[in-house]
Design a protein around this motif. Structure first.
Motif, PDB file in Angstrom:
ATOM      1  N   ALA A 375       0.826  -1.217   0.000  1.00 52.54           N
ATOM      2  CA  ALA A 375       0.000   0.000   0.000  1.00 52.54           C
ATOM      3  C   ALA A 375       0.849   1.252   0.000  1.00 52.54           C
ATOM      4  O   ALA A 375       0.474   2.274  -0.579  1.00 52.54           O
ATOM      5  N   ALA A 376       2.026   1.208   0.648  1.00 50.14           N
ATOM      6  CA  ALA A 376       2.883   2.394   0.708  1.00 50.14           C
ATOM      7  C   ALA A 376       3.362   2.811  -0.669  1.00 50.14           C
ATOM      8  O   ALA A 376       3.619   3.996  -0.913  1.00 50.14           O
ATOM      9  N   ALA A 377       3.448   1.855  -1.614  1.00 55.65           N
ATOM     10  CA  ALA A 377       3.864   2.207  -2.970  1.00 55.65           C
ATOM     11  C   ALA A 377       2.851   3.113  -3.649  1.00 55.65           C
ATOM     12  O   ALA A 377       3.169   3.781  -4.626  1.00 55.65           O
ATOM     13  N   GLY A 378       1.616   3.134  -3.154  1.00 55.58           N
ATOM     14  CA  GLY A 378       0.617   4.009  -3.732  1.00 55.58           C
ATOM     15  C   GLY A 378       0.365   5.242  -2.900  1.00 55.58           C
ATOM     16  O   GLY A 378      -0.611   5.948  -3.127  1.00 55.58           O
ATOM     17  N   VAL A 379       1.211   5.528  -1.894  1.00 51.66           N
ATOM     18  CA  VAL A 379       1.000   6.699  -1.039  1.00 51.66           C
ATOM     19  C   VAL A 379       2.143   7.696  -1.222  1.00 51.66           C
ATOM     20  O   VAL A 379       2.096   8.552  -2.094  1.00 51.66           O
ATOM     21  N   ASP A 380       3.218   7.575  -0.431  1.00 54.82           N
ATOM     22  CA  ASP A 380       4.350   8.489  -0.572  1.00 54.82           C
ATOM     23  C   ASP A 380       5.582   7.850   0.056  1.00 54.82           C
ATOM     24  O   ASP A 380       5.528   6.774   0.647  1.00 54.82           O
ATOM     25  N   GLU A 381       6.702   8.540  -0.062  1.00 50.34           N
ATOM     26  CA  GLU A 381       7.976   7.998   0.409  1.00 50.34           C
ATOM     27  C   GLU A 381       8.047   7.917   1.929  1.00 50.34           C
ATOM     28  O   GLU A 381       8.767   7.084   2.475  1.00 50.34           O
ATOM     29  N   ALA A 382       7.312   8.792   2.632  1.00 47.18           N
ATOM     30  CA  ALA A 382       7.355   8.758   4.087  1.00 47.18           C
ATOM     31  C   ALA A 382       6.805   7.430   4.618  1.00 47.18           C
ATOM     32  O   ALA A 382       7.344   6.849   5.568  1.00 47.18           O
ATOM     33  N   HIS A 383       5.747   6.912   3.979  1.00 49.04           N
ATOM     34  CA  HIS A 383       5.189   5.634   4.399  1.00 49.04           C
ATOM     35  C   HIS A 383       6.143   4.491   4.061  1.00 49.04           C
ATOM     36  O   HIS A 383       6.256   3.523   4.817  1.00 49.04           O
ATOM     37  N   VAL A 384       6.827   4.593   2.941  1.00 49.15           N
ATOM     38  CA  VAL A 384       7.814   3.576   2.581  1.00 49.15           C
ATOM     39  C   VAL A 384       8.923   3.529   3.622  1.00 49.15           C
ATOM     40  O   VAL A 384       9.394   2.454   4.013  1.00 49.15           O
ATOM     41  N   ALA A 385       9.335   4.704   4.116  1.00 47.47           N
ATOM     42  CA  ALA A 385      10.379   4.764   5.132  1.00 47.47           C
ATOM     43  C   ALA A 385       9.904   4.138   6.448  1.00 47.47           C
ATOM     44  O   ALA A 385      10.679   3.455   7.144  1.00 47.47           O
TER      45      ALA A 385
END
Length: 406
Positions: A375-385
């Motif tokens: 799901a983070a791939a469809g949100v932003d880099e902060a969630h990926v971190a």
């Protein structure tokens, strides 16, 4: 008149019969739905059913919880008599169709009688005088001969005690103990198998209609078969284009699979319907995005709409496409927050337990983290971190390695 379809809803311990004669209706929680559900997992308009030449066609309306028919998740499928639709805790059984009730013929007017028949007078039977009876003389009581010997006194028997014999009670207790021991043994065996499988089994916790099929070749081939059966009846261009992309992914990842020739044949069969040489329409992009959303692949869903906007920047429906992008973004953020929170809950539970329960909690935590990563791939880099930091914590504190979501 059209035939009447029978649907039986079982929800909350109650059953209700719906007899529907219209050509199309919806199921959900809103008042406009012909079949209303009280289950909180049901969407406002969860799914729609339409009468076709082949029968009733069910189509999920992009619900969050999804729709199951006979225990398998579907987006679109034909119903047969006896099929069971599962939406959350509600069950709807399609019992087939019945012929419409024909209107009752009008009653024929009865001809008026020429003359009312004369009433017969009921005559009471003549009263006969009672015959004189002789005066009643009391009879003396019969004299019983005295018994030669007085009757023997009988001791009263004590009342029988209620309940079962002692042997039966012992047998029941023994059977209960054996049954409990068998259940405990099965639970322990299941736990050992769950722990030995590692984190791989946790990945299927809630991966949508198709699951995270990337792990096995056989699973991916089954995905293609389910997609063809559920989405290409009847064949439609958006579904055919998405099916071709799934075939390409299968052929690229598993070039030596025994079903490679079969998949190539299916791809050729639907190529003319997909018209892959033509640029995609917004309907094509929306169907592809919806399919990826059900697989939990928010990045791929957003990419489908982005590719359409890149090829058609000045299309008249560009605003609608941007709205789809915003919807995907919202869904991805909601899924991320939900799964990331569940992952942290399971890690907190694992820190307080040990052995078998700890292993299960870690399996669930890994599964939730992988879904949050997708799901983070469809949100932003902060969630990926945030996902990367939680993955490091898993490895550092619990010695568990979680792969990156696809």
């Amino acid at each position: 008149m059209a035939a009447v379809a029978r649907f039986v809803l079982a929800e909350g311990g109650r059953k209700k019969l719906y007899r529907i004669a219209r050509a199309e209706f919806s199921i959900g929680r809103t008042l406009e739905c012909a079949v209303r559900l009280a289950d909180p997992n049901a969407s406002v308009v969860h799914c729609r059913l339409a009468r076709t030449a082949e029968g009733w066609l069910l189509e999920d309306e992009g619900s969050k919880a999804g729709t199951q028919v006979n225990g398998r998740p579907v987006e679109r499928c034909l119903l047969h008599s006896g099929d069971e639709i599962a939406i959350g805790g509600a069950r709807i059984v399609y019992e087939g169709e019945e012929a419409p009730a024909s209107p009752a013929p009008p009653r024929a007017a009865r001809p008026a009688a020429a003359a009312a028949p004369a009433r017969r007078e009921s005559r009471a039977p003549p009263v006969r005088p009672a015959a004189a009876s002789p005066p009643h003389e009391p009879k003396p009581p019969p004299v019983r001969p005295a018994a030669a010997h007085p009757p023997a006194l009988e001791h009263p028997r004590p009342p029988a005690k209620g309940g079962l014999p002692e042997g039966a009670v012992f047998g029941i207790l023994l059977a209960v103990l054996v049954g409990v021991g068998f259940v405990v043994f099965q639970v322990l065996q299941h736990g050992e198998r769950s722990g030995a499988s590692g984190t791989a089994k946790g990945r299927g916790a809630d991966a949508g209609e198709m699951g995270e099929e990337a792990g096995a070749e056989g699973d991916f081939s089954a995905v293609l078969e389910r997609f063809e059966r559920n989405q290409l009846v009847p064949p439609a261009r958006p579904a055919a284009r998405t099916f071709l992309k799934l075939c390409d992914e299968f052929l690229q990842r598993f070039p030596g699979h025994p079903k490679t020739v079969e998949v190539k044949g299916k791809r050729s069969a639907y190529a003319s319907i997909a018209k892959e040489w033509e640029p995609p329409t917004l309907a094509d992009a929306k169907f592809e995005a919806k399919t990826n959303l059900r697989r939990g692949r928010f990045g791929a869903a957003r990419q489908a709409i982005a590719d359409y906007l890149r090829r058609n920047p000045s299309a008249p429906d560009a605003d609608e496409a941007h709205g789809e992008m915003a919807t995907i973004q919202v869904k991805a953020r909601e899924r991320f927050e939900d799964r990331f929170s569940l992952c942290q809950d399971e890690l907190a539970r694992a820190a307080l337990t040990d052995s078998l329960d700890r292993r299960r909690a870690l399996d669930r935590a890994v599964a939730y983290l992988e879904e949050a990563d997708r799901a983070a791939a469809g949100v932003d880099e902060a969630h990926v971190a945030k996902v990367a930091a939680e993955r490091d914590r898993l490895r550092r504190e619990f010695g568990v390695v979680a792969r990156e979501g696809g």
